[in-house]
Every structure is written in C-alpha cells, then in structure tokens.
Design an enzyme around this catalytic site. Structure first.
Site, PDB file in Angstrom:
ATOM      1  N   CYS A 256       0.801  -1.224   0.000  1.00 42.25           N
ATOM      2  CA  CYS A 256       0.000   0.000   0.000  1.00 42.25           C
ATOM      3  C   CYS A 256       0.835   1.276   0.000  1.00 42.25           C
ATOM      4  O   CYS A 256       0.284   2.373  -0.026  1.00 42.25           O
ATOM      5  CB  CYS A 256      -0.937  -0.011   1.197  1.00 42.25           C
ATOM      6  SG  CYS A 256      -1.950  -1.501   1.263  1.00 42.25           S
TER       7      CYS A 256
ATOM      8  N   HIS B 131      -2.839   7.904   6.260  1.00 37.39           N
ATOM      9  CA  HIS B 131      -2.999   6.578   5.655  1.00 37.39           C
ATOM     10  C   HIS B 131      -4.295   5.943   6.128  1.00 37.39           C
ATOM     11  O   HIS B 131      -4.938   5.216   5.368  1.00 37.39           O
ATOM     12  CB  HIS B 131      -1.809   5.685   6.017  1.00 37.39           C
ATOM     13  CG  HIS B 131      -1.919   4.298   5.486  1.00 37.39           C
ATOM     14  ND1 HIS B 131      -1.821   4.013   4.144  1.00 37.39           N
ATOM     15  CD2 HIS B 131      -2.133   3.108   6.111  1.00 37.39           C
ATOM     16  CE1 HIS B 131      -1.955   2.707   3.946  1.00 37.39           C
ATOM     17  NE2 HIS B 131      -2.148   2.141   5.130  1.00 37.39           N
TER      18      HIS B 131
ATOM     19  N   HIS C 212      -9.803   1.783   0.059  1.00 39.53           N
ATOM     20  CA  HIS C 212      -8.331   1.706   0.055  1.00 39.53           C
ATOM     21  C   HIS C 212      -7.874   1.200  -1.309  1.00 39.53           C
ATOM     22  O   HIS C 212      -8.101   0.045  -1.664  1.00 39.53           O
ATOM     23  CB  HIS C 212      -7.885   0.765   1.170  1.00 39.53           C
ATOM     24  CG  HIS C 212      -6.413   0.742   1.405  1.00 39.53           C
ATOM     25  ND1 HIS C 212      -5.507   1.453   0.633  1.00 39.53           N
ATOM     26  CD2 HIS C 212      -5.663   0.077   2.341  1.00 39.53           C
ATOM     27  CE1 HIS C 212      -4.288   1.231   1.085  1.00 39.53           C
ATOM     28  NE2 HIS C 212      -4.354   0.409   2.110  1.00 39.53           N
TER      29      HIS C 212
ATOM     30  N   PHE D  85       1.859  -3.617   4.037  1.00 35.51           N
ATOM     31  CA  PHE D  85       2.256  -4.923   4.558  1.00 35.51           C
ATOM     32  C   PHE D  85       3.758  -5.111   4.351  1.00 35.51           C
ATOM     33  O   PHE D  85       4.350  -4.608   3.397  1.00 35.51           O
ATOM     34  CB  PHE D  85       1.511  -6.040   3.825  1.00 35.51           C
ATOM     35  CG  PHE D  85       0.082  -6.230   4.271  1.00 35.51           C
ATOM     36  CD1 PHE D  85      -0.476  -5.469   5.272  1.00 35.51           C
ATOM     37  CD2 PHE D  85      -0.708  -7.204   3.672  1.00 35.51           C
ATOM     38  CE1 PHE D  85      -1.785  -5.654   5.684  1.00 35.51           C
ATOM     39  CE2 PHE D  85      -2.025  -7.407   4.064  1.00 35.51           C
ATOM     40  CZ  PHE D  85      -2.572  -6.638   5.070  1.00 35.51           C
TER      41      PHE D  85
END
Length: 419
Positions: free
Chosen positions: A169, A309, A346, A405
């Site tokens: 991300c 975020h 997202h 991640f």
C-alpha cells in the site's frame, strides 16, 4: 526538495491525473472528495453474495485510453487501463510534450501492489478448464506488475528510467519519492510517477476477509469506510490510479510550466516488526515522517494538513495517531487530519499517489477534504479531525502518509511556500 538537501535538484509537480471510485478524472475526484461523496457500493465486478465483505470502491466505468489502439483494449489489464488514462491526463495537465529532443530524459515510475493479478487468475482458470494451449500469450506481459509503467513509456515515448515499485500500500508513494530522487540525481529531467491498482477480485477480497481486515457493513456500503471512528470494523477495497508529472524546478521554469507544488520532503522506513500488523507504538511511521521533515528542512509546525494513511482498521488507525503525536507533539492539537479513504476505500498500491494528489488539491483550493462517517471519534484516535465536511484553510505545506504490509512506510511532503 529543500534547498541544500543532499538529494540535489529541487523537484516540482506540474501535472496530475486520476481515475478513482469518486471520479473519472482529477477534477471530478477532487470535487467529490471536497463534497464528501462516497464511491463505495456493492461489488459488481464478480458475484459476491456469499462473501463476508461484498462491498468495494469500484470505478464506475473502465476507461478507454485514447492512446491505446482499439485492438489492444480487450487484452489490456484493467490496472493498465487505469494507469494509461491517469497518465494521459497528467501529461496533458502538465503541458509536457515528449518528443525526440527530450524523450531520453523523461522516465516513468508507476507502483502497484498486485499489478495484473486479474489476468493471471483468468488464464489460470482457462488452463484448468481448457488446457495449456488456450492460455493467452498476453498472460505474462499483462500480469506482471511493471506493465503499467511499461505501457505508459511505450505509448508516450518516454525513454528515460522505467521502474515499478511493489511495496504493497506504499507503492504509489514510493514511486513518487524515488522518481523524484532520480530527477534530483540528474538521471532524468521529468518523471511520470504514481500508482495503479485493480484489486477487486474474488481471491483478493476473500483473502483480505479471511484476515478479518475488511468491513462487513454490507447493508450500508457508503458508511463502511470510517477511519478514526469508534464503529470502524475494517477497510474497503478500492481501485484506480493516480499519476503525477514531476520535473526539476529548472526544467519546469525553462519551459514555462505551471507549477502546482514542490515535492519538498520524502521519507522511507521499515517497522521490521510484523508481516501485516502495524507497530502499535508507531515508531517506524514516526521515523518516516521525521525523515521527510528533515529532507524538507522543515519544523513540524510548518505542516498545515495531513492526509493520513488511516484505512479504517481497528489496529491501524490508532497506531498512526500514536505516530503522528510522536512526530508533531502538541502541534497535533491544531494540525488538521483527514482520511480520503473514507470516500473511495483503500486503493492499495494506488492509494498513496491519489492521496498525494488530493493533498496538493487541498492546498490549491484552500479546502481540506473530510473524513466522512466520522460520527463518534475513537478516543484512541484523538486529533484535529476534518470530520464529515470540508474545512476552509489556507496551508502552505501538506503531508501524506502511506504504510504497507511488510512494515514498509512512505511519507511525502508537498509545499508552495518556497516557490
């Protein structure tokens, strides 16, 4: 980049382009974000009735990029379509013409978390059902993550550096920051940078759902993405692309370009703590923001807005708030913060670039986009929230965070005060 930075030449933004669940282009996306419109709804791209999470932020209609020959449309992955459309808009917005004289000095850096996974899955099904001879010869070319960058380069004739960052991300933000570093080092005069993602696939949604990472508020999809809210229960998958044209300040001024903002600071760090869970103490994220501030030669108090975020997960949002407070201290009480993921979900590898573009738009418009669905702020997420409606505010520096991640972090700071 700051004057005197070890990174060399200053880098500015001259063009932006978007394809998102709340708009087919930059203008539509910005207007929807400022109005607090949600683009989240029931999944239509596959049959999702039996899925725990059956909602997503879908792009209303797949684009048909003008640069793409008609015969290529059917075999081009959805992720690449988004990237081509956003790149064409960004180039047109910048006024940069790529031609024989400059094409070796214009590069491309487009990040993606999963790239053309949809193409790979489609052809895996064909392999199983019809055998190996029926698998498309475009399976690998359209399945690899760097094809968005490759196709932008191909159709626009950009022959400078051509790279793809795959950092979950944070991919789009890393592409912007590392693309800027290439300009700063003199490897290119201009770069087409950003992120693209088309992750609304059965296996992706099922995989995230099995981790209990997704919202299951299927009965009210527009209210499902609710960063910082006490009632949040997970994120919503979204798709799209955000692309920027960035240039050295000298190059932009020499051709008389309109300069939207300067990329003043960039930070990149790792948590080195857990494959998917954020550091609850926010140490890695805080170091990332501090690195960006140092790169920009800025004091924390000079940042006027943060596009967080914040994905709407129970663990992620308070971890970022902790990181913000570690970084900004008492300034947090007066530092407006919002998460535009509340409106579009997202976008994974495209999230950082779209959010950076919206942060720049907030500076230009003097309006900060809200976090919608923030009805009952979680006490663990106490900040100066721009809640539910846009806020009038003139700011000269904005910060955008992206965390992924693998414990990867990216922070970008854009400003207009030194131009």
């Amino acid at each position: 980049m700051a004057e005197g930075s070890s990174r060399g030449r200053r880098v500015v933004v001259t063009g932006v382009g978007c394809v998102t669940p709340i708009g087919a282009n930059y203008s539509a996306t910005l207007e929807s974000a400022l109005a607090g419109h949600s683009g989240v709804g029931p999944i239509s791209l596959f049959e999702a009735s039996e899925f725990a999470s059956a909602i997503a932020g879908e792009v209303a209609e797949a684009p048909v990029p003008a640069v793409l020959p008609a015969k290529e449309l059917r075999r081009t992955n959805r992720c690449v379509l988004f990237a081509l459309e956003a790149a064409a808009e960004a180039l047109a917005d910048s006024g940069l013409v790529i031609e024989a004289e400059n094409r070796d000095r214009v590069g491309v850096a487009i990040g993606s978390g999963i790239g053309g996974l949809g193409t790979i899955l489609e052809n895996d099904a064909i392999l199983r059902e019809k055998g190996p001879r029926r698998v498309s010869p475009f399976t690998i070319p359209m399945g690899i993550a760097n094809m968005s960058a490759g196709m932008i380069s191909l159709y626009h004739g950009a022959r400078g550096p051509n790279i793809c960052h795959v950092t979950a991300c944070a991919s789009g933000s890393h592409a912007i920051g590392e693309g800027a570093a290439m300009i700063a080092r003199g490897q290119a005069d201009a770069m087409i940078v950003g992120g693209a993602e088309a992750p609304i696939l059965g296996v992706t949604v099922a995989g995230f759902a099995s981790m209990r990472a997704l919202s299951t508020r299927n009965e009210a999809p527009e209210q499902a993405s609710r960063p910082f809210d006490r009632g949040r229960d997970g994120f919503v998958v979204g798709e799209g692309a955000g692309v920027l044209v960035i240039e050295s300040l000298e190059h932009a001024r020499a051709r008389g370009a309109r300069i939207r903002a300067e990329l003043m600071g960039y930070g990149a760090t790792a948590d080195a703590g857990h494959p998917v869970a954020p550091d609850p103490q926010g140490e890695g994220a805080s170091r990332c923001m501090e690195a960006a501030l140092s790169d920009a030669d800025m004091a924390p108090e000079q940042v006027g807005y943060v596009n967080a975020h914040a994905t709407s997960t129970p663990a992620g949002d308070p971890a970022e708030v902790t990181a913000l407070r570690r970084t900004f201290g008492s300034h947090c009480d007066d530092l407006p913060v919002s998460s535009t993921k509340s409106m579009m979900g997202h976008l994974l590898g495209a999230a950082g670039s779209v959010e950076a573009i919206l942060a720049i738009g907030a500076m230009e418009r003097g309006q900060l986009p809200p976090t919608i669905n923030l009805d009952e702020p979680d006490p663990a997420c106490a900040l100066d929230h721009v809640a539910n409606r846009a806020r009038e505010a003139r700011v000269e520096a904005v910060l955008s965070n992206s965390f992924g991640f693998g414990g990867t972090n990216a922070t970008l700071i854009f400003g207009v005060g030194r131009l």
